[in-house]
Design an enzyme around this catalytic site. Structure first.
Site, mmCIF file in Angstrom:
data_model
loop_
_atom_site.group_PDB
_atom_site.id
_atom_site.type_symbol
_atom_site.label_atom_id
_atom_site.label_comp_id
_atom_site.label_asym_id
_atom_site.label_seq_id
_atom_site.Cartn_x
_atom_site.Cartn_y
_atom_site.Cartn_z
ATOM 1 C CD GLU A 58 12.736 -5.295 -5.385
ATOM 2 O OE1 GLU A 58 13.351 -4.837 -4.249
ATOM 3 O OE2 GLU A 58 13.427 -5.574 -6.262
ATOM 4 C CG LEU A 59 11.288 -9.596 0.697
ATOM 5 C CD1 LEU A 59 12.001 -11.012 1.268
ATOM 6 C CD2 LEU A 59 9.766 -9.558 0.579
ATOM 7 N N PRO A 111 -3.206 -5.669 -5.783
ATOM 8 C CG PRO A 111 -4.904 -3.846 -6.016
ATOM 9 C CD PRO A 111 -4.404 -5.524 -6.527
ATOM 10 C CB ALA A 112 -2.100 -3.247 -0.185
ATOM 11 C CD GLU A 167 10.156 -4.968 -8.613
ATOM 12 O OE1 GLU A 167 10.274 -3.777 -7.919
ATOM 13 O OE2 GLU A 167 9.371 -5.697 -8.905
ATOM 14 C CB SER A 197 6.196 -7.522 5.457
ATOM 15 O OG SER A 197 5.175 -8.483 5.307
ATOM 16 C CB CYS A 257 11.146 -0.763 1.498
ATOM 17 S SG CYS A 257 11.398 0.157 -0.201
ATOM 18 C CD1 TRP A 292 -0.041 -1.573 3.166
ATOM 19 C CD2 TRP A 292 0.460 0.726 3.206
ATOM 20 N NE1 TRP A 292 0.744 -1.391 4.282
ATOM 21 C CE2 TRP A 292 1.023 0.001 4.388
ATOM 22 C CE3 TRP A 292 0.851 2.104 3.360
ATOM 23 C CZ2 TRP A 292 2.167 0.490 5.383
ATOM 24 C CZ3 TRP A 292 1.812 2.761 3.993
ATOM 25 C CH2 TRP A 292 2.216 1.804 5.370
ATOM 26 C CG ASN A 293 5.128 1.595 0.936
ATOM 27 O OD1 ASN A 293 4.906 0.556 -0.195
ATOM 28 N ND2 ASN A 293 6.315 1.303 1.258
HETATM 29 P P1 NAP Z 1 2.660 -6.986 3.396
HETATM 30 O O1 NAP Z 1 1.641 -6.818 4.574
HETATM 31 O O2 NAP Z 1 3.767 -7.867 3.444
HETATM 32 O O3 NAP Z 1 1.667 -6.841 2.040
HETATM 33 C C1 NAP Z 1 2.164 -6.765 0.913
HETATM 34 C C2 NAP Z 1 1.284 -7.190 -0.053
HETATM 35 O O4 NAP Z 1 1.223 -8.554 0.230
HETATM 36 C C3 NAP Z 1 -0.144 -6.787 0.144
HETATM 37 O O5 NAP Z 1 -0.880 -6.679 -1.181
HETATM 38 C C4 NAP Z 1 -0.915 -7.719 0.883
HETATM 39 O O6 NAP Z 1 -2.277 -7.687 0.849
HETATM 40 C C5 NAP Z 1 -0.164 -8.908 0.290
HETATM 41 N N1 NAP Z 1 -0.149 -10.131 1.151
HETATM 42 C C6 NAP Z 1 -0.318 -10.240 2.590
HETATM 43 N N2 NAP Z 1 -0.437 -11.436 3.039
HETATM 44 C C7 NAP Z 1 -0.489 -12.235 1.988
HETATM 45 C C8 NAP Z 1 -0.666 -13.688 1.715
HETATM 46 N N3 NAP Z 1 -0.644 -14.488 2.927
HETATM 47 N N4 NAP Z 1 -0.419 -14.242 0.571
HETATM 48 C C9 NAP Z 1 -0.615 -13.154 -0.477
HETATM 49 N N5 NAP Z 1 -0.575 -11.876 -0.402
HETATM 50 C C10 NAP Z 1 -0.441 -11.318 0.806
HETATM 51 O O7 NAP Z 1 3.298 -5.391 3.409
HETATM 52 P P2 NAP Z 1 2.654 -3.881 3.559
HETATM 53 O O8 NAP Z 1 2.402 -3.681 5.025
HETATM 54 O O9 NAP Z 1 1.934 -3.940 2.442
HETATM 55 O O10 NAP Z 1 3.886 -3.161 3.085
HETATM 56 C C11 NAP Z 1 4.920 -2.676 3.785
HETATM 57 C C12 NAP Z 1 6.205 -3.662 3.629
HETATM 58 O O11 NAP Z 1 6.513 -3.660 2.368
HETATM 59 C C13 NAP Z 1 7.357 -3.094 4.382
HETATM 60 O O12 NAP Z 1 8.157 -4.153 4.911
HETATM 61 C C14 NAP Z 1 8.176 -2.550 3.392
HETATM 62 O O13 NAP Z 1 9.641 -2.344 3.712
HETATM 63 C C15 NAP Z 1 8.053 -3.469 2.128
HETATM 64 N N6 NAP Z 1 8.316 -2.700 0.828
HETATM 65 C C16 NAP Z 1 9.340 -3.090 0.362
HETATM 66 C C17 NAP Z 1 9.887 -2.650 -0.883
HETATM 67 C C18 NAP Z 1 11.077 -2.923 -1.759
HETATM 68 O O14 NAP Z 1 10.909 -2.625 -2.897
HETATM 69 N N7 NAP Z 1 11.960 -3.643 -1.093
HETATM 70 C C19 NAP Z 1 8.988 -1.364 -1.445
HETATM 71 C C20 NAP Z 1 7.757 -1.133 -0.642
HETATM 72 C C21 NAP Z 1 7.501 -1.664 0.533
HETATM 73 P P3 NAP Z 1 -3.467 -7.345 1.825
HETATM 74 O O15 NAP Z 1 -2.628 -5.990 2.887
HETATM 75 O O16 NAP Z 1 -4.527 -6.812 1.189
HETATM 76 O O17 NAP Z 1 -3.618 -8.402 2.788
#
Ligand code: NAP
Length: 487
Positions: free
Chosen positions: A260-261, A185-186, A468, A239, A294, A160-161
């Site tokens: 990308e975590l 998407p989130a 990426e 995450s 991130c 979502w960020n």
């Molecule tokens: P998240 O909770 O891991 O969710 C990311 C995506 O995964 C969302 O679309 C979420 O959908 C989905 N998701 C969650 N559980 C899932 C499952 N069991 N199976 C399939 N999909 C699932 O992360 P977030 O809170 O949205 O984003 C923040 C994190 O992203 C931070 O840790 C940040 O560092 C990381 N991030 C990394 C980068 C990079 O390039 N390295 C860039 C941006 C963000 P729902 O939320 O709808 O469940």
């Protein structure tokens, strides 16, 4: 901007699932709400996909794959180029939509639309540069032909960020490479992706190449698709915890993965640094996206001789940041994404102060509606504070002094993450030495922002797999085929 209204931009978005080039309701008829994080109120409802809808989307992506792979690279690139132009043309409306669902200030949303669009421009240019090879076998008896082909149908999951840019960073190379895809998407920010799907359709993307699933049950919908075996790749941004789980699921059918975590970026400032530049860089690295990036600087390590001045000046800058709804003029600190995010940030700050850290400014939640947390600076943060090892994802800058270069590098590398590190120094030899020793996929050397569509973005250690953007970004969506030629 005057002709754009909040209700107007939300009303203009199709809120159904996008499958096989058509907008369709969820088969269950269910919807879920999208909330404005600055008020907590619902903006609208969007379709809530079920696992059955997921299978329909996969059927559509699989059915479109063979024809799409045969579309000329130039044509694929031109679709991306048209989508780039549409994004730029509609940047104001799209920025407002993003601010409403995600909370970041309008100026930042506008910046993200431009950044997102740049991935399409970049990969429009990369689509026609997919290369191959020809070589004489070492024994002289045969020839090697090497060609690259699309991986096949892909599953893309975004956070979502950065609701738009994390999508274009995956869709751009997938389209350029000739892959079909499903993107999820989130749940907090589906509107930007739905608007993007409409733009790609308008730009001429054939039916079935891009399918969008919005759902309140991401695990329930995506796991069967990962385990199905017909999708050949998962590209995930989110995450590290969820990434680990998805990697396990991908192992079943040996899907290719790009991950990308999370991050835990150290920000090192040496006594020989240009302090003005370091403060500016610190503000960017910390406060871009309200700290919900991130790449956000998570730990500031400042050499002892300048730590007082650095802390004072950073505190002054943080204190001066206007907080409010992202749509208001001049606001820099918008709301966090949800109540859970505020509780997490608040818990990390309490833990640090409980272990001896001092609050220089901020340190509290804000009363009233919305998910606000004050811009905060902490000093004397001990090593065992939770925020030294956990991603803060909020507007909190923890400062710890250091004495020697070795000590700073050891502290910086003392994390399971390895996405980005920032270094401020005017000494060229130190700059290169430290950059080489830091365990990170990216280094911001005297700059607080590394993201650039033309550069390879990604992490090492538990921050991810693959890159990426840049010239390598498209490779993540291509398989290398070697044809052994007998003469
Ligand atoms: P998240 O909770 O891991 O969710 C990311 C995506 O995964 C969302 O679309 C979420 O959908 C989905 N998701 C969650 N559980 C899932 C499952 N069991 N199976 C399939 N999909 C699932 O992360 P977030 O809170 O949205 O984003 C923040 C994190 O992203 C931070 O840790 C940040 O560092 C990381 N991030 C990394 C980068 C990079 O390039 N390295 C860039 C941006 C963000 P729902 O939320 O709808 O469940």
């Amino acid at each position: 901007m005057s002709s754009i209204s909040e209700t107007g931009v939300v009303a203009a978005v199709d809120k159904e699932l996008f499958i096989g080039g058509k907008w369709v309701s969820a088969s269950s008829g269910k919807t879920f709400p999208v909330l404005d994080p600055s008020t907590g109120e619902a903006l609208c409802e969007v379709a809530d996909a079920s696992p059955a809808d997921g299978v329909s989307a996969l059927d559509a992506a699989v059915a479109a794959q063979a024809d799409w792979a045969n579309v000329a690279p130039r044509e694929r690139g031109e679709i991306l180029r048209r989508a780039y132009e549409l994004l730029i043309k509609r940047a104001d409306e799209l920025a407002l939509l993003m601010t409403l669902e995600m909370g970041k200030p309008l100026a930042e949303s506008k910046g993200e639309i431009t950044y997102a669009a740049e991935f399409f421009r970049w990969f429009a240019e990369e689509a026609v540069r997919i290369d191959g090879g020809f070589a004489v076998a070492p024994n002289g008896a045969g020839r090697f032909l090497v060609t690259k082909q699309p991986v096949g149908p892909c599953l893309l999951i975004t956070p979502w960020n950065f609701p738009m840019a994390m999508g274009t960073r995956k869709i751009g190379p997938a389209v350029a490479a000739g892959c079909t895809m499903i993107i999820k998407p989130a749940a907090q920010t589906p509107l930007s992706m739905l608007a993007l799907a409409a733009i790609l359709a308008e730009a001429g993307l054939p039916e079935g190449v891009l399918n969008v699933l919005t759902t309140s049950d991401s695990g329930g919908v995506m796991e069967p698709l990962i385990r199905d075996g017909r999708a050949r790749k998962l590209s995930f941004t989110g995450s590290t915890g969820v990434g680990r789980k998805l990697l396990e699921q991908c192992a079943d059918k040996v899907l290719r993965t790009s991950m990308e975590l999370g991050g835990n970026a150290p920000f090192l400032v040496f006594e020989d640094a240009d302090l003005d530049a370091a403060i500016d860089g610190a503000m960017t690295a910390k406060m871009r996206n309200i700290g919900e990036a991130c790449t956000a600087a998570n730990r500031f390590y400042v050499q002892r001789g300048i730590v007082e001045e650095f802390s004072r000046r950073l505190t002054e800058r943080m204190e001066a940041l206007p907080m409010g709804r992202g749509t208001e003029e001049g606001v820099v600190v918008g709301p966090l994404i949800d109540k859970a995010a505020v509780e997490k940030v608040s818990g990390l700050v309490s833990d640090a102060t409980g272990r001896g850290a001092r609050v220089l400014t901020g340190g509290s939640t804000v009363d009233g509606p919305g998910n606000f947390y004050q811009a905060t600076v902490l000093t004397d943060v001990p090593k065992d504070a939770r925020l030294a090892s956990e991603e803060i994802f909020g507007p909190v800058a923890p400062i710890t002094p250091f004495d020697s270069e070795d000590e700073a590098i050891a502290a910086a590398n003392d994390t399971e993450f390895g996405l980005v590190s920032y270094v401020y120094t005017s000494d060229l030899k130190r700059a290169l030495r430290v950059s080489e020793r830091l365990e990170a996929g990216m280094i911001g050397l005297n700059q607080g922002l590394v993201s650039n569509p033309a550069a390879p973005f990604g992490g090492i250690k538990q921050s991810g797999l693959g890159r990426e953007g840049g010239t390598v970004g498209i490779d993540e969506f291509l398989e290398t085929k070697y044809i052994a030629v007998a003469l």
